[in-house]
Design a protein around this motif. Structure first.
Motif, short mmCIF file in Angstrom:
data_model
loop_
_atom_site.label_atom_id
_atom_site.label_comp_id
_atom_site.label_asym_id
_atom_site.label_seq_id
_atom_site.Cartn_x
_atom_site.Cartn_y
_atom_site.Cartn_z
N HIS A 163 0.85 -1.18 0.00
CA HIS A 163 0.00 0.00 0.00
C HIS A 163 0.89 1.24 0.00
O HIS A 163 2.01 1.21 0.50
CB HIS A 163 -0.96 0.02 1.19
N PHE A 164 0.41 2.31 -0.59
CA PHE A 164 1.14 3.58 -0.53
C PHE A 164 0.13 4.71 -0.44
O PHE A 164 -1.06 4.56 -0.71
CB PHE A 164 2.08 3.76 -1.73
N SER A 165 0.61 5.86 0.01
CA SER A 165 -0.26 7.03 0.15
C SER A 165 0.53 8.28 -0.14
O SER A 165 1.76 8.32 0.02
CB SER A 165 -0.85 7.09 1.57
N PHE A 166 -0.18 9.30 -0.59
CA PHE A 166 0.41 10.61 -0.83
C PHE A 166 0.30 11.41 0.47
O PHE A 166 -0.77 11.54 1.04
CB PHE A 166 -0.29 11.31 -1.98
N LYS A 167 1.40 11.97 0.91
CA LYS A 167 1.48 12.53 2.27
C LYS A 167 1.01 13.97 2.37
O LYS A 167 0.76 14.47 3.47
CB LYS A 167 2.90 12.40 2.80
N ASP A 168 0.93 14.68 1.27
CA ASP A 168 0.47 16.07 1.36
C ASP A 168 -0.33 16.43 0.12
O ASP A 168 -0.64 15.58 -0.70
CB ASP A 168 1.64 17.03 1.59
N GLY A 169 -0.67 17.70 -0.03
CA GLY A 169 -1.55 18.11 -1.10
C GLY A 169 -2.95 17.60 -0.80
O GLY A 169 -3.37 17.51 0.35
N ASP A 170 -3.69 17.25 -1.83
CA ASP A 170 -5.03 16.65 -1.69
C ASP A 170 -4.88 15.17 -1.99
O ASP A 170 -4.95 14.75 -3.15
CB ASP A 170 -6.00 17.31 -2.66
N PRO A 171 -4.66 14.34 -0.96
CA PRO A 171 -4.33 12.93 -1.21
C PRO A 171 -5.43 12.17 -1.94
O PRO A 171 -5.13 11.26 -2.72
CB PRO A 171 -4.09 12.36 0.19
N HIS A 172 -6.69 12.54 -1.73
CA HIS A 172 -7.78 11.81 -2.39
C HIS A 172 -7.86 12.17 -3.87
O HIS A 172 -8.10 11.29 -4.72
CB HIS A 172 -9.10 12.11 -1.69
N ALA A 173 -7.64 13.42 -4.21
CA ALA A 173 -7.61 13.82 -5.62
C ALA A 173 -6.37 13.25 -6.31
O ALA A 173 -6.43 12.82 -7.47
CB ALA A 173 -7.65 15.34 -5.74
N LEU A 174 -5.24 13.25 -5.61
CA LEU A 174 -4.01 12.70 -6.20
C LEU A 174 -4.16 11.20 -6.45
O LEU A 174 -3.69 10.69 -7.47
CB LEU A 174 -2.82 12.97 -5.28
N LYS A 175 -4.81 10.50 -5.52
CA LYS A 175 -5.06 9.07 -5.72
C LYS A 175 -5.93 8.86 -6.95
O LYS A 175 -5.63 8.01 -7.81
CB LYS A 175 -5.74 8.48 -4.49
N ALA A 176 -7.02 9.63 -7.07
CA ALA A 176 -7.91 9.48 -8.22
C ALA A 176 -7.20 9.80 -9.52
O ALA A 176 -7.43 9.15 -10.55
CB ALA A 176 -9.14 10.38 -8.05
N LEU A 177 -6.31 10.77 -9.50
CA LEU A 177 -5.55 11.12 -10.71
C LEU A 177 -4.61 9.99 -11.09
O LEU A 177 -4.46 9.66 -12.27
CB LEU A 177 -4.77 12.41 -10.47
N PHE A 178 -3.98 9.36 -10.08
CA PHE A 178 -3.12 8.20 -10.36
C PHE A 178 -3.94 7.07 -10.97
O PHE A 178 -3.52 6.45 -11.97
CB PHE A 178 -2.44 7.74 -9.07
N VAL A 179 -5.10 6.78 -10.39
CA VAL A 179 -5.99 5.75 -10.93
C VAL A 179 -6.33 6.06 -12.39
O VAL A 179 -6.25 5.18 -13.26
CB VAL A 179 -7.29 5.67 -10.09
N GLN A 180 -6.69 7.29 -12.67
CA GLN A 180 -7.08 7.72 -14.02
C GLN A 180 -5.93 7.54 -15.01
O GLN A 180 -6.12 7.00 -16.11
CB GLN A 180 -7.51 9.18 -13.96
N GLU A 181 -4.74 7.98 -14.62
CA GLU A 181 -3.59 7.89 -15.51
C GLU A 181 -3.20 6.44 -15.79
O GLU A 181 -2.80 6.09 -16.91
CB GLU A 181 -2.41 8.65 -14.91
N MET A 182 -3.32 5.58 -14.79
CA MET A 182 -2.99 4.16 -14.99
C MET A 182 -4.02 3.48 -15.88
O MET A 182 -3.68 2.64 -16.72
CB MET A 182 -2.89 3.45 -13.64
N LEU A 183 -5.30 3.83 -15.72
CA LEU A 183 -6.33 3.29 -16.60
C LEU A 183 -6.07 3.68 -18.05
O LEU A 183 -6.29 2.88 -18.97
CB LEU A 183 -7.71 3.79 -16.17
#
Length: 439
Positions: free
Chosen positions: A358-378
């Motif tokens: 598991h990994f997480s983004f430690k700052d910024g907007d972690p939920h938006a950054l996660k969704a952006l990572f999901v989108q880019e990988m798709l």
């Protein structure tokens, strides 16, 4: 950008018909990025998944929520299940595979003498807690980690806000759990022996069980696991290990075997059947014997496909030394993600059991950054999130393809973090954390 119109239309219809959208919180599209995450599959084989629109993906995400440890549609497991179906799934008599599976689990765990079977992890945990309460004649449970949706567990949140927020899931409302159960479940943090000692000091005389995972997101600190065993013994509580996630991943059997920890009971599910429903509670004879006297019974716990799948899964896992392969893959994933985080200047926490990264983004907007990572990988034909569960069907080539795509995706994430506009780059919604109503 892929066409997922069939999947999105399906989701719209599901919202009208199925409360909560999915039977499993972890599979809800809003946990990834609603509007982008396909959500539904038409076919799965090996490490590949096809959505309702026919798009093909390499699955480097949650691997059947950790259940399909060998891979999707494994031919050996599916073949054993087909044979079981051919001989009849259910009858007025019991299937002999139950005894074969009980013998095998007790062989793999020499401290155990008996086994009972269910079909789901949460219900098996409830079964184990009931047996412990029956054995001790006590009510209170001390626990660490996430252990399912049943009343005994959610009771921790009655009148105490969100006591479970540090145990994998936040926001779990105990709505529907009898208020009379308040005070029967007390959480302690992993590696915090003092917290458990405080629970034992206050509730030891009425403590039925200590429940915990042997490992999850961290390795046990020196002395922690022996200390837990000693505290449980000091007050006569039953030590129950939840091996639903860790079991049959780090070794053939429970992860506790690697740590030299001997419990009184252990609970397995997920990887036990490679996606087929099967769960097991194993334990010492003097503890399990209490199950003879308390009512624990269900028709579908006697069907044949679950034990047949478990026997085939364990046999192949053992034969292929699957644990070693999973550990190598997971180590490569974790090392690769740490290198990419450093390369792109992204503050990230990377951890977990190697086969369940598991990994997480430690700052910024972690939920938006996660969704952006999901989108880019798709966009690169890969199902991915901030979890990466390995299956035996994965190869080092799959890991290489994942890390190459992650390199490109994290470059976009880093740029969005620096600009502070991650949410504005999303085609879908930001990811949702914890348990919230899905509109």
């Amino acid at each position: 950008m892929k066409d997922i119109s069939k999947s999105l239309n399906h989701l719209r219809r599901v919202k009208e018909r199925i409360p909560g959208v999915s039977q499993l919180l972890s599979k809800r599209p809003d946990r990834f990025s609603e509007g982008v995450w396909p959500g539904y599959f038409s076919r799965a084989a090996g490490t590949r998944v096809w959505d309702l629109d026919g798009n093909e993906y390499l699955d480097m995400s949650i691997g059947g929520i950790g259940a399909t440890v060998l891979g999707y549609a494994d031919p050996d497991v599916d073949g054993a299940v087909r044979d079981a179906i051919g001989n009849g799934v259910a009858s007025s008599l019991n299937c002999p595979e139950e005894l074969e599976l009980a013998d095998l689990l007790c062989e793999l765990h020499p401290w155990a003498d008996m086994a009972r079977f269910g079909r789901c992890g949460g219900e098996a945990m409830a079964m184990a807690v009931r047996i412990a309460r029956a054995k001790t004649g006590r009510d209170v449970v001390a626990f660490c980690g996430y252990h399912g949706w049943h009343d005994w567990y959610l009771a921790a949140n009655i009148g105490s806000g969100d006591a479970l927020s540090g145990h994998l899931q936040a926001g779990l409302d105990p709505l529907g759990v009898p208020a009379a159960l308040a005070g029967t479940a007390h959480p302690f943090a992993y590696n915090d022996l003092e917290a458990l000692a405080a629970i034992v000091e206050q509730h030891g005389a009425n403590l039925a069980a200590v429940v915990m995972e042997p490992t999850r997101g961290a390795e046990p600190a020196p002395g922690f696991l022996p200390g837990v065993r000693e505290l449980a013994d000091s007050c006569g509580a039953v030590l129950i290990l939840d091996e639903i996630s860790a079991g049959f991943r780090l070794t053939t059997g429970g992860a506790h075997l690697l740590y030299g920890l001997t419990p009184d009971m252990a609970v397995f599910s997920k990887a036990l059947g490679n996606g087929y429903p099967i769960s097991a509670v194993i334990g010492r004879g003097e503890v399990m014997d209490a199950a003879r006297y308390c009512f624990i019974s269900s028709t579908n716990w006697t069907e044949r496909t679950g034990p047949a799948a478990a026997l085939a899964t364990i046999g192949k896992f053992r034969r292929m030394d699957a644990a070693s392969h999973l550990m190598r893959l997971g180590q490569a994933v974790q090392e690769g993600l740490r290198e990419l985080a450093a390369k792109h200047g992204l503050p990230m926490d990377v951890g977990g059991m190697k086969p369940m990264t598991h990994f997480s983004f430690k700052d910024g907007d972690p939920h938006a950054l996660k969704a952006l990572f999901v989108q880019e990988m798709l966009d690169r034909d890969i199902l991915a999130s901030t979890l990466c569960y390995m299956m035996h069907a994965h190869t080092m080539d799959d890991v290489g393809a994942y890390l190459q795509a992650a390199d490109e995706a994290l470059a976009v994430v880093a740029e969005a973090r620096a600009a502070g506009d991650a949410e504005g780059r999303l085609r879908g919604a930001s990811s949702v954390a914890g348990f919230k109503r899905m509109a």
